[in-house]
Scaffold this active site. Structure first.
Site, PDB file in Angstrom:
ATOM      1  N   ASP A 202     -37.210   9.350   4.137  1.00  0.00           N
ATOM      2  CA  ASP A 202     -36.830   8.106   4.815  1.00  0.00           C
ATOM      3  C   ASP A 202     -37.374   8.110   6.245  1.00  0.00           C
ATOM      4  O   ASP A 202     -37.436   9.168   6.893  1.00  0.00           O
ATOM      5  CB  ASP A 202     -35.310   7.944   4.834  1.00  0.00           C
ATOM      6  N   ASP A 204     -36.079   6.873   8.937  1.00  0.00           N
ATOM      7  CA  ASP A 204     -35.093   6.940  10.023  1.00  0.00           C
ATOM      8  C   ASP A 204     -34.365   8.276  10.111  1.00  0.00           C
ATOM      9  O   ASP A 204     -33.394   8.417  10.850  1.00  0.00           O
ATOM     10  CB  ASP A 204     -34.064   5.809   9.886  1.00  0.00           C
ATOM     11  N   TRP A 264     -31.093  -2.340  -1.214  1.00  0.00           N
ATOM     12  CA  TRP A 264     -30.566  -1.037  -0.810  1.00  0.00           C
ATOM     13  C   TRP A 264     -29.637  -0.436  -1.857  1.00  0.00           C
ATOM     14  O   TRP A 264     -28.753  -1.093  -2.388  1.00  0.00           O
ATOM     15  CB  TRP A 264     -29.794  -1.200   0.507  1.00  0.00           C
ATOM     16  N   GLU A 267     -31.238   4.064  -6.137  1.00  0.00           N
ATOM     17  CA  GLU A 267     -32.450   4.730  -6.656  1.00  0.00           C
ATOM     18  C   GLU A 267     -32.382   6.253  -6.547  1.00  0.00           C
ATOM     19  O   GLU A 267     -32.913   6.973  -7.409  1.00  0.00           O
ATOM     20  CB  GLU A 267     -33.711   4.193  -5.965  1.00  0.00           C
ATOM     21  N   ASP A 268     -31.720   6.788  -5.506  1.00  0.00           N
ATOM     22  CA  ASP A 268     -31.635   8.243  -5.357  1.00  0.00           C
ATOM     23  C   ASP A 268     -30.673   8.842  -6.387  1.00  0.00           C
ATOM     24  O   ASP A 268     -30.906   9.934  -6.915  1.00  0.00           O
ATOM     25  CB  ASP A 268     -31.218   8.630  -3.932  1.00  0.00           C
ATOM     26  N   MET A 294     -30.095  10.715  12.405  1.00  0.00           N
ATOM     27  CA  MET A 294     -30.423   9.397  11.880  1.00  0.00           C
ATOM     28  C   MET A 294     -30.542   8.425  13.050  1.00  0.00           C
ATOM     29  O   MET A 294     -29.640   8.317  13.875  1.00  0.00           O
ATOM     30  CB  MET A 294     -29.340   8.921  10.907  1.00  0.00           C
ATOM     31  N   HIS A 297     -29.863   1.836  13.289  1.00  0.00           N
ATOM     32  CA  HIS A 297     -30.526   0.542  13.081  1.00  0.00           C
ATOM     33  C   HIS A 297     -29.598  -0.349  12.266  1.00  0.00           C
ATOM     34  O   HIS A 297     -28.714   0.120  11.535  1.00  0.00           O
ATOM     35  CB  HIS A 297     -31.858   0.718  12.333  1.00  0.00           C
ATOM     36  N   ARG A 299     -29.221  -3.123   9.161  1.00  0.00           N
ATOM     37  CA  ARG A 299     -29.916  -3.289   7.878  1.00  0.00           C
ATOM     38  C   ARG A 299     -30.923  -4.422   7.975  1.00  0.00           C
ATOM     39  O   ARG A 299     -30.644  -5.489   8.509  1.00  0.00           O
ATOM     40  CB  ARG A 299     -28.908  -3.570   6.761  1.00  0.00           C
TER      41      ARG A 299
END
Length: 355
Positions: A202, A204, A264, A267-268, A294, A297, A299
């Site tokens: 990722d 971030d 979002w 998927e993981d 992290m 931010h 979304r």
């Protein structure tokens, strides 16, 4: 008396004969000496000429050697074969306090990493144990990408890895599809190099400790045990997101990620189920090493929560063979080799409706 006179004259004549003979012998000896001397002089002359030729040839050879030295002066000597890098790099520092300057520029990061060329790096002092491709899904996160590149390049170099960083950018206005972007990154990276290990990363999340080694293992590896936003605790039991490491064979065995997670989430967990279905188990480094910062931010627009994710997760056992690497369709817009990373831009058609 007459006999005595005769003998006397005979001896006189004999003496004269001997005297003449001796004179002739002396003349002959002298003549022979001068003849021999006349032959020796040309011989000496010939030897002198031959010696002069040898000296001339040696001078010519020296001149040729000097010319060759001038020609090869700028050519580097062939380096001896390199040995393998150690299992644990001597350059590791451990935990680092991360800072993120708001005025940081891409040019500054490039200057700090002069040995990185076209997004790739290999250690000069030894042969890396693994060739590692870092795959970063991306859209509208330029500042986060800059911070990650600033810290990730020196982090990987201290680990003595041969690596390439691939940023897979999703163009268009279709909902963000992290998993499909990572499938694209895997497929496109293999067109350039037969990578041993893939880090799905990722944009971030920035690693804090370089003892968190970015290499693959005998089992799929999850590298984010804790992050600052969760008090450095695992988000939930079975969490397999953020940063994961799989070999080429491991990722191929599970048919990659699903291509159907738009927006979002989910998927993981889908990938973890695929790994477990193949009788593999997830490995993690120790909690005091696998720590990340992290970057905060909000979304993004186009990456709203995926409300279909629970339905998709219930279907993994019957869909994984046909939904993944072997069904990943995309339109490749460009592949750009920037100094610090390879930028792959793709466009996806409208997501299919989940049945």
């Amino acid at each position: 008396m007459a006999i005595s006179l005769y003998v006397f004259h005979f001896f006189n004549k004999f003496k004269v004969f001997l005297l003449v003979t001796l004179c002739l012998m002396m003349l002959w000896a002298a003549f022979s000496y001068f003849v021999d001397s006349g032959q020796t002089i040309p011989k000496l002359k010939s030897v002198g000429e031959h010696f002069g030729k040898i000296i001339s040839l040696e001078k010519k050879e020296d001149s040729q050697k000097e010319e060759k030295m001038k020609i090869t002066e700028g050519v580097p000597a062939t380096k001896p074969p390199q040995g393998p890098c150690p299992a644990l790099s001597p350059y590791l520092r451990g935990a680092s306090k991360l800072t993120f300057s708001p005025s940081l520029t891409l040019e500054e990061v490039e200057k700090e990493n002069p040995q990185v060329a076209k997004g790739r790096y290999h250690p000069a002092e030894c042969s890396a144990l693994q060739r590692v491709a870092i795959l970063i899904p991306h859209r509208n996160r330029e500042r986060h990408l800059l911070y990650l590149l600033e810290h990730l390049h020196p982090f990987l170099q201290r680990q003595q890895l041969e690596y390439g960083i691939y940023v897979i950018h999703q163009a268009g206005s279709t909902k963000f599809n992290r998993a499909k972007l990572l499938n694209v990154g895997y497929l496109e990276a293999l067109k350039e190099e037969n990578w041993d290990c893939f880090i799905f990363h990722d944009v971030d999340l920035v690693p804090e400790n370089d003892f968190n080694i970015y290499m693959c293992d005998r089992q799929p590896k999850h590298l984010v045990v804790g992050r600052n936003s969760t008090g450095y605790r695992l988000r939930y039991q079975g969490y397999f997101g953020g940063v994961t490491a799989l070999t080429r064979d491991q990722f191929s065995m599970v048919n990659g990620f699903s291509n159907n997670y738009w927006g979002w989430g989910g998927e993981d967990d889908d990938l973890r189920i695929r790994v477990e279905m193949q009788k593999m188990r997830v490995m993690r480094p120790s909690a005091d090493v696998a720590r990340y910062t992290m970057i905060f931010h909000n979304r993004d627009h186009g990456n709203e929560e995926n409300r279909e994710r629970m339905k998709l997760l219930r279907q993994v056992s019957r869909t994984w063979k046909t939904d993944g690497l072997n069904s990943c369709s995309y339109r490749l817009l460009s592949v750009e080799h920037n100094p610090l990373y390879i930028n792959i831009t793709v466009d996806f058609s409208m997501q299919p409706k989940i049945s």
